[in-house]
Design a protein around this motif. Structure first.
Motif, PDB file in Angstrom:
ATOM      1  N   GLY A  60      -2.312  -4.019  21.833  1.00  0.00           N
ATOM      2  CA  GLY A  60      -2.767  -4.147  23.213  1.00  0.00           C
ATOM      3  C   GLY A  60      -4.073  -4.911  23.225  1.00  0.00           C
ATOM      4  N   GLU A  61      -4.117  -6.049  23.910  1.00  0.00           N
ATOM      5  CA  GLU A  61      -5.291  -6.912  23.842  1.00  0.00           C
ATOM      6  C   GLU A  61      -6.554  -6.216  24.353  1.00  0.00           C
ATOM      7  OE1 GLU A  61      -6.789 -11.304  25.457  1.00  0.00           O
ATOM      8  OE2 GLU A  61      -4.668 -10.697  25.613  1.00  0.00           O
ATOM      9  N   GLY A  62      -6.444  -5.504  25.488  1.00  0.00           N
ATOM     10  CA  GLY A  62      -7.602  -4.822  26.054  1.00  0.00           C
ATOM     11  C   GLY A  62      -8.160  -3.743  25.142  1.00  0.00           C
ATOM     12  N   PRO A  63      -7.311  -2.790  24.706  1.00  0.00           N
ATOM     13  CA  PRO A  63      -7.813  -1.756  23.795  1.00  0.00           C
ATOM     14  C   PRO A  63      -8.366  -2.318  22.491  1.00  0.00           C
ATOM     15  CG  PRO A  63      -5.716  -1.081  24.744  1.00  0.00           C
ATOM     16  CD  PRO A  63      -5.927  -2.508  25.142  1.00  0.00           C
ATOM     17  N   GLY A  78     -11.863  -3.755  23.131  1.00  0.00           N
ATOM     18  CA  GLY A  78     -12.846  -2.693  23.309  1.00  0.00           C
ATOM     19  C   GLY A  78     -13.241  -2.053  21.991  1.00  0.00           C
ATOM     20  N   LEU A  79     -12.250  -1.803  21.128  1.00  0.00           N
ATOM     21  CA  LEU A  79     -12.538  -1.192  19.833  1.00  0.00           C
ATOM     22  C   LEU A  79     -13.374  -2.112  18.947  1.00  0.00           C
ATOM     23  CD1 LEU A  79      -9.082   0.472  19.072  1.00  0.00           C
ATOM     24  CD2 LEU A  79     -11.253   1.672  19.408  1.00  0.00           C
ATOM     25  N   LEU A  80     -13.063  -3.392  18.963  1.00  0.00           N
ATOM     26  CA  LEU A  80     -13.816  -4.333  18.134  1.00  0.00           C
ATOM     27  C   LEU A  80     -15.278  -4.399  18.571  1.00  0.00           C
ATOM     28  CD1 LEU A  80     -11.202  -7.231  17.857  1.00  0.00           C
ATOM     29  CD2 LEU A  80     -11.943  -5.712  16.004  1.00  0.00           C
ATOM     30  N   TYR A  81     -15.500  -4.461  19.878  1.00  0.00           N
ATOM     31  CA  TYR A  81     -16.880  -4.530  20.374  1.00  0.00           C
ATOM     32  C   TYR A  81     -17.647  -3.235  20.136  1.00  0.00           C
ATOM     33  CZ  TYR A  81     -16.856  -9.080  22.714  1.00  0.00           C
ATOM     34  OH  TYR A  81     -16.850 -10.428  22.973  1.00  0.00           O
ATOM     35  N   LEU A 137     -10.453  -9.822   6.395  1.00  0.00           N
ATOM     36  CA  LEU A 137      -9.260  -9.760   5.536  1.00  0.00           C
ATOM     37  C   LEU A 137      -8.254  -8.716   5.998  1.00  0.00           C
ATOM     38  CD1 LEU A 137     -11.055 -10.034   2.063  1.00  0.00           C
ATOM     39  CD2 LEU A 137      -9.773 -11.830   3.252  1.00  0.00           C
ATOM     40  N   SER A 138      -8.597  -7.950   7.023  1.00  0.00           N
ATOM     41  CA  SER A 138      -7.750  -6.832   7.458  1.00  0.00           C
ATOM     42  C   SER A 138      -6.682  -7.308   8.442  1.00  0.00           C
ATOM     43  CB  SER A 138      -8.594  -5.746   8.131  1.00  0.00           C
ATOM     44  OG  SER A 138      -9.564  -5.236   7.242  1.00  0.00           O
ATOM     45  N   GLY A 139      -5.447  -6.986   8.129  1.00  0.00           N
ATOM     46  CA  GLY A 139      -4.356  -7.257   9.062  1.00  0.00           C
ATOM     47  C   GLY A 139      -4.135  -6.127  10.036  1.00  0.00           C
ATOM     48  N   SER A 140      -4.734  -4.978   9.760  1.00  0.00           N
ATOM     49  CA  SER A 140      -4.606  -3.802  10.618  1.00  0.00           C
ATOM     50  C   SER A 140      -5.859  -3.664  11.479  1.00  0.00           C
ATOM     51  CB  SER A 140      -4.420  -2.542   9.766  1.00  0.00           C
ATOM     52  OG  SER A 140      -4.694  -1.368  10.512  1.00  0.00           O
ATOM     53  N   LEU A 141      -5.668  -3.381  12.769  1.00  0.00           N
ATOM     54  CA  LEU A 141      -6.802  -3.185  13.659  1.00  0.00           C
ATOM     55  C   LEU A 141      -7.667  -2.026  13.191  1.00  0.00           C
ATOM     56  CD1 LEU A 141      -8.374  -3.673  16.302  1.00  0.00           C
ATOM     57  CD2 LEU A 141      -6.738  -2.145  17.438  1.00  0.00           C
ATOM     58  N   TRP A 142      -7.040  -0.963  12.738  1.00  0.00           N
ATOM     59  CA  TRP A 142      -7.815   0.230  12.365  1.00  0.00           C
ATOM     60  C   TRP A 142      -8.674  -0.026  11.138  1.00  0.00           C
ATOM     61  CZ3 TRP A 142      -8.132   2.903  16.385  1.00  0.00           C
ATOM     62  CH2 TRP A 142      -7.060   3.029  17.259  1.00  0.00           C
ATOM     63  N   TRP A 143      -8.154  -0.798  10.187  1.00  0.00           N
ATOM     64  CA  TRP A 143      -8.982  -1.155   9.040  1.00  0.00           C
ATOM     65  C   TRP A 143     -10.130  -2.082   9.468  1.00  0.00           C
ATOM     66  CZ3 TRP A 143      -9.700   1.093   4.687  1.00  0.00           C
ATOM     67  CH2 TRP A 143      -8.678   1.812   4.067  1.00  0.00           C
ATOM     68  N   ALA A 144      -9.826  -3.002  10.374  1.00  0.00           N
ATOM     69  CA  ALA A 144     -10.869  -3.902  10.868  1.00  0.00           C
ATOM     70  C   ALA A 144     -11.988  -3.117  11.548  1.00  0.00           C
ATOM     71  CB  ALA A 144     -10.271  -4.918  11.835  1.00  0.00           C
ATOM     72  N   VAL A 145     -11.603  -2.147  12.382  1.00  0.00           N
ATOM     73  CA  VAL A 145     -12.592  -1.324  13.074  1.00  0.00           C
ATOM     74  C   VAL A 145     -13.392  -0.501  12.070  1.00  0.00           C
ATOM     75  CG1 VAL A 145     -12.852   0.652  14.633  1.00  0.00           C
ATOM     76  CG2 VAL A 145     -11.355  -1.262  15.261  1.00  0.00           C
ATOM     77  N   ALA A 146     -12.716   0.032  11.047  1.00  0.00           N
ATOM     78  CA  ALA A 146     -13.416   0.822  10.031  1.00  0.00           C
ATOM     79  C   ALA A 146     -14.439  -0.036   9.288  1.00  0.00           C
ATOM     80  CB  ALA A 146     -12.415   1.430   9.053  1.00  0.00           C
ATOM     81  N   PHE A 147     -14.058  -1.260   8.929  1.00  0.00           N
ATOM     82  CA  PHE A 147     -15.001  -2.149   8.238  1.00  0.00           C
ATOM     83  C   PHE A 147     -16.174  -2.519   9.152  1.00  0.00           C
ATOM     84  CE2 PHE A 147     -11.559  -3.255   5.118  1.00  0.00           C
ATOM     85  CZ  PHE A 147     -12.284  -2.957   3.978  1.00  0.00           C
ATOM     86  N   LEU A 148     -15.892  -2.756  10.436  1.00  0.00           N
ATOM     87  CA  LEU A 148     -16.978  -3.081  11.363  1.00  0.00           C
ATOM     88  C   LEU A 148     -17.914  -1.891  11.546  1.00  0.00           C
ATOM     89  CD1 LEU A 148     -15.129  -5.150  14.118  1.00  0.00           C
ATOM     90  CD2 LEU A 148     -16.758  -5.997  12.421  1.00  0.00           C
ATOM     91  N   ALA A 149     -17.355  -0.687  11.568  1.00  0.00           N
ATOM     92  CA  ALA A 149     -18.210   0.497  11.662  1.00  0.00           C
ATOM     93  C   ALA A 149     -19.093   0.622  10.421  1.00  0.00           C
ATOM     94  CB  ALA A 149     -17.349   1.751  11.831  1.00  0.00           C
TER      95      ALA A 149
END
Length: 434
Positions: free
Chosen positions: A283-286, A289-292, A335-347
């Motif tokens: 979902g583009e919106g969610p 929001g998670l990335l930001y 390098l993350s193809g998964s949103l959740w991994w991307a969010v974890a790395f950003l955190a």
């Protein structure tokens, strides 16, 4: 000399003859060190920061929203951002010089009052349905000019209010509040706009700023030390500040570390493209929001578990390690193809950014003399505000050529290489300890 005496007379606080704090055991070793809040003067400054952190974000959301409602153009939203950036940069540099020549408490009172007045004017133009983009941009420029004058004095005052051994803890407390505002403020604004409307959002910010002025009024006088008040705050004094930085490698390196981290490694310009292309299945919106939200949330968590910061003495190595960790985490996001991994790395990057902010701030406050702290904080404000905006240009361009994931990963790896190379080439930062 005890802390209460030092804050009352405006002299440097000292930890001499101060009893050592009992060691914290168990989970308390990791929890945020709140000892600076036991100092009344710092507590008032911190209280004012809480209000400013959340309230400023209400206006930060309301102004772009109103401009977009009037014009229907994101380009005008971008122009407004530039209209605010230029005066903020100019007045931050001048404000740093002013903060070194006047009573910093009086400067904070004047500038916080100015920010509050501009919020009232924002409310007036909104409630009268003026619908004028030029008026909004002028008010935004005025508000950011007051902010540029305010920020150096606010941060430079901390070293006069708390002892040197508590500077990392004080910086962690302030940075955590600021990052919390970056999360809570926009969420609160988004929830309130459909209910009460934009004019009332401006009014809430204005009323909240009255609390800030009241808290600042409770601070002790903070006049210049050593006769610095006889100087003027002009171009020569600003240039003197830059020469001071150039002549002290540890200060110069602390600024360069932030430039490397933010310019090469801040990927926020690519978040919309990542949400639309890489993580569209979520979902583009969610996803957006998670990335930001991920980086400020990580920074808040880093602040809440910053109890070990006060025990660290090798501040230079803490900055080096934090910037390298930031770059590695950003690369992991790319390098993350998964949103959740991307969010974890950003955190995780947010945690590293908090560590970097705390110890870079401590170095600037401890390695500079009081007569130079305002100017150091003025440059710091410019670097912190300008670095991410340069990163937006660089990452946006790279993302359109290489793709968003490659641009994010490449930027993170570049941060690691440059920071390690700088640390190896110039040992001053590695050797700095308190």
């Amino acid at each position: 000399m005890d802390t209460s005496d030092s804050t009352t007379t405006g002299t440097e606080p000292s930890s001499a003859h101060r009893p050592e704090a009992p060691p914290r055991r168990g989970w308390r070793r990791w929890a945020m060190d709140t000892r600076p809040l036991g100092i009344p003067a710092y507590r008032w400054l911190w209280t004012s920061t809480i209000v400013t952190a959340v309230g400023s974000q209400l206006t930060a959301v309301a102004v772009p929203k109103q401009i977009y409602d009037i014009t229907g153009s994101s380009a005008w939203v971008g122009y407004a951002s530039l209209a605010g950036l230029v005066p903020m940069v100019l007045f931050a540099l001048w404000g740093g010089a002013v903060a070194d020549t006047v009573d910093r408490r009086k400067l904070l009172l004047v500038t916080n009052t100015g920010i509050a007045v501009t919020s009232v004017l924002f409310w007036v133009q909104a409630v009268t349905s003026l619908a004028s983009v030029p008026v909004l941009m002028v008010l935004l420029a005025l508000q950011q000019a007051f902010f540029g004058l305010n920020a150096p004095a606010r941060t430079a005052s901390i070293a006069r209010l708390v002892p040197a051994d508590q500077l990392p803890a004080a910086n962690a407390l302030g940075s955590t509040v600021t990052q919390t505002g970056l999360v809570a403020g926009p969420l609160l604004a988004g929830a309130l706009i459909p209910v009460i409307g934009l004019p009332e959002l401006y009014l809430i910010d204005a009323l909240a700023l009255c609390v800030t002025v009241w808290a600042v009024a409770r601070l002790p006088a903070l006049p210049p030390l050593g006769g610095a008040g006889s100087r003027r705050a002009g171009v020569r004094e600003i240039a003197e500040g830059f020469r001071y930085i150039a002549g002290r490698k540890v200060l110069l390196l602390s600024f360069l570390a932030d430039v490397i981290a933010m310019v090469c490694g801040m990927p926020r310009a690519l978040f919309p493209q990542l949400a639309a292309e890489t993580y569209s299945s979520y979902g583009e919106g969610p996803a957006l929001g998670l990335l930001y939200a991920a980086i400020p949330v990580g920074a808040v968590l880093g602040g809440l578990f910053s109890g070990t910061f006060s025990r660290a003495r090798r501040h230079g190595w803490m900055v080096i390690g934090a910037v390298v960790a930031w770059g590695a985490a950003v690369a992991g996001c790319g390098l993350s193809g998964s949103l959740w991994w991307a969010v974890a790395f950003l955190a995780a990057a947010g945690v590293a950014d908090m560590v970097s902010m705390v110890f870079r701030g401590a170095i600037l406050l401890s390695a500079a003399t009081d007569e130079m702290r305002g100017r150091m904080q003025g440059v710091f404000t410019v670097v912190v505000a300008g670095g991410p905006r340069l990163a937006d240009v660089l990452h946006g361009t790279a993302g359109s050529v290489l793709g968003p994931r490659a641009a994010v990963a490449g930027g993170g790896l570049l941060v690691v290489v440059l920071m390690l190379g700088l640390a190896a080439a110039v040992p001053a930062l590695r050797r700095y300890c308190v």
